[in-house]
Motif scaffolding. Sequence first.
Motif, PDB file in Angstrom:
ATOM      1  N   GLY A 123       0.968  -0.978  -0.129  1.00  0.00           N
ATOM      2  CA  GLY A 123       0.054   0.032  -0.131  1.00  0.00           C
ATOM      3  C   GLY A 123       0.641   1.301  -0.280  1.00  0.00           C
ATOM      4  O   GLY A 123       1.807   1.020  -0.375  1.00  0.00           O
ATOM      5  N   ASP A 127      -3.303   4.709   3.308  1.00  0.00           N
ATOM      6  CA  ASP A 127      -3.203   3.542   2.866  1.00  0.00           C
ATOM      7  C   ASP A 127      -2.658   2.933   4.760  1.00  0.00           C
ATOM      8  O   ASP A 127      -3.645   2.464   5.780  1.00  0.00           O
ATOM      9  N   ALA A 130      -4.719   5.682   7.494  1.00  0.00           N
ATOM     10  CA  ALA A 130      -6.623   5.201   7.728  1.00  0.00           C
ATOM     11  C   ALA A 130      -6.182   3.987   8.937  1.00  0.00           C
ATOM     12  O   ALA A 130      -7.066   3.419   9.813  1.00  0.00           O
ATOM     13  N   GLU A 131      -5.095   3.178   8.322  1.00  0.00           N
ATOM     14  CA  GLU A 131      -5.416   2.152   9.407  1.00  0.00           C
ATOM     15  C   GLU A 131      -5.637   2.122  11.037  1.00  0.00           C
ATOM     16  O   GLU A 131      -6.008   1.751  12.047  1.00  0.00           O
ATOM     17  N   ASP A 137     -11.090   3.997   5.517  1.00  0.00           N
ATOM     18  CA  ASP A 137      -9.958   3.912   4.098  1.00  0.00           C
ATOM     19  C   ASP A 137      -9.311   5.426   3.744  1.00  0.00           C
ATOM     20  O   ASP A 137      -9.082   5.708   4.674  1.00  0.00           O
ATOM     21  N   GLU A 139      -9.358   7.305   1.296  1.00  0.00           N
ATOM     22  CA  GLU A 139     -10.924   8.405   1.416  1.00  0.00           C
ATOM     23  C   GLU A 139     -11.490   9.300   2.645  1.00  0.00           C
ATOM     24  O   GLU A 139     -10.830  10.195   2.534  1.00  0.00           O
TER      25      GLU A 139
END
Length: 296
Positions: A123, A127, A130-131, A137, A139
């Motif tokens: 990724g 990514d 966000a995680e 995600d 966005e």
Amino acid sequence: MQQTMARYTWGGDEFLFVEITEGMSLEANFISNSIANALELQQLAGIVDICPANASLLVRFDPDILDWQQLERAVRALEQEVRAATDKVLRTRIIEIPVWYNDPYTNETGARFREGYHQRPEGNDLDYAAEVNGLADAEEFIKRHHETPWLVSMVGFVAGLPFLYQLVEREQQLQVPKYLSPRTDTPALTVGYGGCFSCIYSVRGAGGYQMFGVAAAPIFDPAQRLDDFSDFMIFFKPGDIVKFKPIDEAEYRRIQTEVDAGTFRYRQTPIDFDLSAALADPNKYTLSLLEALNGI
């Protein structure tokens, strides 16, 4: 307002270091910036530079002109005035910063520094961000990053680089670890993130913050070509309020054309930052800041 007084220490015979607190907070940063502004207005002969930071203040002075005891008395008096003031208001401005999120430049750079440098080889940095924040995600992370304003808590590390502190409840702040090992390359104007601070890399160079996008216009202009740099080659000042605006590639290219032509101007407007209001109801207060920008 925290009432514990700052710690005063000296660096050789030319530097006074004032540590407001050990950790960053809106209160500590407000005190640092307020002291710095008031000290500048006093125009004491012998002061060379005043550098407010996240929760501290560094003053460089010429000991042949300004006695160190006189300087310390002056700064201590200003600290007491700032802490005792009924109105905790700082005159500043709110600025809109266009950003192309998830751009190819930072993604390509990130891909070159995954193995051995990054916690998550697969990724990209968005990514991963966000995680670790428990978001659905990239966005959703981008939305959380641009929808609220940020305080420029200090400027430095490299020329013109702003450290940005999110103006939301502490438990709502985004937090992202830095790279495991610093990169040897970061595109100029990269919007980065490390710990609880966002930043904009003013020039190309090494860096360890996660990379989310690129700002469309300069924040450091040594030639002072653009009107926003007519007074100084560095755009940001401690205490500025920033609102990121997501843009697409077409808008990014259009702004770049304006920059090349020397016609680009940042959208900005003067405001009074009210610390008490910001602490009492952060969500309501940030809406009022955004209304000021939208009213331009």
